[in-house]
Design an enzyme around this catalytic site. Structure first.
Site, PDB file in Angstrom:
ATOM      1  N   ASP A 108      91.162  95.761 -27.056  1.00  0.00           N
ATOM      2  CA  ASP A 108      92.249  95.048 -27.984  1.00  0.00           C
ATOM      3  C   ASP A 108      92.294  96.321 -28.969  1.00  0.00           C
ATOM      4  OD1 ASP A 108      93.859  93.299 -29.044  1.00  0.00           O
ATOM      5  OD2 ASP A 108      92.186  92.113 -29.980  1.00  0.00           O
ATOM      6  N   HIS A 164      95.350  84.383 -25.448  1.00  0.00           N
ATOM      7  CA  HIS A 164      94.755  84.648 -27.036  1.00  0.00           C
ATOM      8  C   HIS A 164      94.369  83.230 -27.098  1.00  0.00           C
ATOM      9  CE1 HIS A 164      94.546  86.514 -30.789  1.00  0.00           C
ATOM     10  NE2 HIS A 164      94.240  85.005 -31.133  1.00  0.00           N
ATOM     11  N   HIS A 169      96.764  97.517 -26.964  1.00  0.00           N
ATOM     12  CA  HIS A 169      98.326  97.715 -28.024  1.00  0.00           C
ATOM     13  C   HIS A 169      98.518  99.080 -27.934  1.00  0.00           C
ATOM     14  CE1 HIS A 169      98.062  93.069 -28.871  1.00  0.00           C
ATOM     15  NE2 HIS A 169      96.642  93.455 -28.948  1.00  0.00           N
ATOM     16  N   HIS A 204      92.972  95.302 -21.926  1.00  0.00           N
ATOM     17  CA  HIS A 204      93.718  94.689 -22.904  1.00  0.00           C
ATOM     18  C   HIS A 204      94.049  95.781 -23.965  1.00  0.00           C
ATOM     19  CE1 HIS A 204      94.116  91.087 -25.922  1.00  0.00           C
ATOM     20  NE2 HIS A 204      94.787  92.295 -26.544  1.00  0.00           N
ATOM     21  N   HIS A 244      89.328  88.731 -25.224  1.00  0.00           N
ATOM     22  CA  HIS A 244      88.736  89.187 -26.573  1.00  0.00           C
ATOM     23  C   HIS A 244      87.796  88.007 -27.133  1.00  0.00           C
ATOM     24  CE1 HIS A 244      92.112  87.625 -28.168  1.00  0.00           C
ATOM     25  NE2 HIS A 244      92.711  88.622 -28.286  1.00  0.00           N
ATOM     26  N   LYS A 266     101.144  86.898 -20.596  1.00  0.00           N
ATOM     27  CA  LYS A 266     100.301  87.044 -22.065  1.00  0.00           C
ATOM     28  C   LYS A 266     100.773  85.639 -22.700  1.00  0.00           C
ATOM     29  CE  LYS A 266      97.671  87.745 -25.421  1.00  0.00           C
ATOM     30  NZ  LYS A 266      96.793  88.863 -25.961  1.00  0.00           N
TER      31      LYS A 266
HETATM   32  O1  DOR Z   1      93.402  91.800 -34.178  1.00  0.00           O
HETATM   33  C1  DOR Z   1      94.271  91.717 -33.617  1.00  0.00           C
HETATM   34  N1  DOR Z   1      95.120  92.622 -33.367  1.00  0.00           N
HETATM   35  N2  DOR Z   1      94.502  90.763 -32.580  1.00  0.00           N
HETATM   36  C2  DOR Z   1      95.493  90.261 -31.856  1.00  0.00           C
HETATM   37  O2  DOR Z   1      95.511  89.253 -31.244  1.00  0.00           O
HETATM   38  C3  DOR Z   1      96.628  91.003 -32.092  1.00  0.00           C
HETATM   39  C4  DOR Z   1      96.408  92.544 -32.418  1.00  0.00           C
HETATM   40  C5  DOR Z   1      97.637  93.199 -32.930  1.00  0.00           C
HETATM   41  O3  DOR Z   1      98.753  93.167 -32.397  1.00  0.00           O
HETATM   42  O4  DOR Z   1      97.486  93.889 -33.786  1.00  0.00           O
HETATM   43 ZN    ZN Z   2      95.256  92.107 -28.693  1.00  0.00          ZN
END
Ligand code: DOR
Ligand code: ZN
Length: 345
Positions: free
Chosen positions: A248, A137, A16, A14, A175, A100
């Protein structure tokens, strides 16, 4: 005393990576240690079609520094307009590895997410049929539900009904932050897994609020009470194959975190392996580290484990940069608040 450990190269289930200048800055931080990652689709605009995912994958590969190897595992952002046939084709081609689900309004860039779960029923049925996992999520968004209860309520009101109505649907609870999440996964034998972040193994809600507000510890789902953190640590170090690492890691520039209404996300890509190894060592569970970071995730997704390996050694505290620079501004690296002794060599 163990002071060196060699494991299969880990994956992040997971992650970003964002886009543009931020992608350029954060991708090497992950690719340095990790072989593959499940790439979150919450860009602006989101990655909703197979064509979007293919184009995003190309941008990721173009941003990978020469000499590094890394495989992005692409996902699609589920909307009420997702076309089951487009999704099935993207899966059949090998491009898309998961879909997702963001409840609309749950977190960063989730407004295109799902409001009425009946509207995604045909998509979920198609996914169950073709064996494409749903990454969830797991937080309800109802204003009357306390933010610290949103995961537990989601399990009862949304996740369990979806799973009952869609036999065979493979689900990753992402998460997880509560005992409720750990127990819900533990009760299922086959189609359910969960990712756990490095930061939720380390912080509880007091870390965010005691002694002054710490925006770099604010993420969603928000960290819960200490008793929940201890359950997460127990699950991660248990050797149970249903739990695996999903960092995450979610970069936001400092000016977007350190403000009156700051963004949610902890940026851990730089030091994840040191964080996780330190916590496993404290639990005398280094023998379970490889399962959590390198074996259980591929097992769930039906993918081979990585061929190559990494070695971690224990010694004097490792120095990590407190920030990394991106073309958009500095991004603060997660600080656990204690020294880290394990480094990837
Ligand atoms: O803390 C987080 N940041 N939780 C999420 O679900 C998304 C992520 C983000 O994209 O910044
Ligand atoms: Zn995330």
């Amino acid at each position: 005393m163990t002071d060196s450990i060699t494991i299969r190269r880990p994956d992040d289930w997971h992650l970003h990576l964002r886009d543009g200048a931020m992608l350029q800055a954060v991708l090497p931080e992950t690719a340095r240690h990790f072989g593959r990652a499940i790439i979150m689709p919450n860009l602006v605009p989101p990655v909703v079609t197979g064509a979007h995912a293919a184009a995003y994958r190309e941008r990721i590969m173009a941003a990978l520094p020469e000499g590094m190897t890394f495989e992005p595992l692409m996902t699609l952002y589920l909307t009420e307009d997702t076309d089951p046939e487009d999704l099935a084709a993207a899966h059949a081609s090998g491009l898309v590895k998961a879909v997702k689900l963001y409840p609309a309004g749950a977190t960063t860039n989730s407004h295109s997410g799902v409001r009425n779960f009946d509207n995604v029923r045909p998509v979920l049925e198609k996914m169950a049929e073709i064996g494409l996992p749903l990454c969830v999520h797991g937080e309800v968004t109802d204003a009357e539900i306390d933010i610290f209860d949103r995961e537990a309520v989601f399990i009862d009101r949304v996740l369990d009904p979806i799973r009952q109505a869609t036999p065979g649907l493979r689900v990753v609870m992402e998460h997880i932050t509560t005992r409720d999440g750990v127990q819900y996964v533990a009760a299922d034998e086959t189609d359910l897994g969960a990712t756990i972040t490095a930061h939720h193994l380390i912080i509880n809600r007091n870390h965010i609020l005691v002694g002054g507000i710490k925006p770099h510890y604010y993420c969603l789902p928000v960290a819960k009470r200490e008793e929940h953190r201890l359950e997460l640590l127990k699950a991660a170090t248990s050797g149970d194959a249903r739990y695996f690492l999903g960092t995450d890691s979610a970069p936001h520039t400092d000016d977007n975190k350190e403000m009156a209404c700051g963004c949610a996300g902890c940026f851990t890509a730089t030091n994840t392996m040191s964080l996780v190894a330190e916590m496993f060592d404290r639990e005398s569970a280094l023998d379970k580290l490889e399962g959590f970071v390198s074996l259980n995730g591929p097992g769930f997704y039906g993918l081979p484990v990585n061929e190559s390996s990494i070695t971690l050694t224990k010694g004097d505290p490792v120095e990590y940069p407190s920030k990394i620079e991106s073309g958009d501004g500095p991004v603060t690296v997660f600080d656990p608040g204690f020294p880290l002794h394990w480094r990837v060599v």
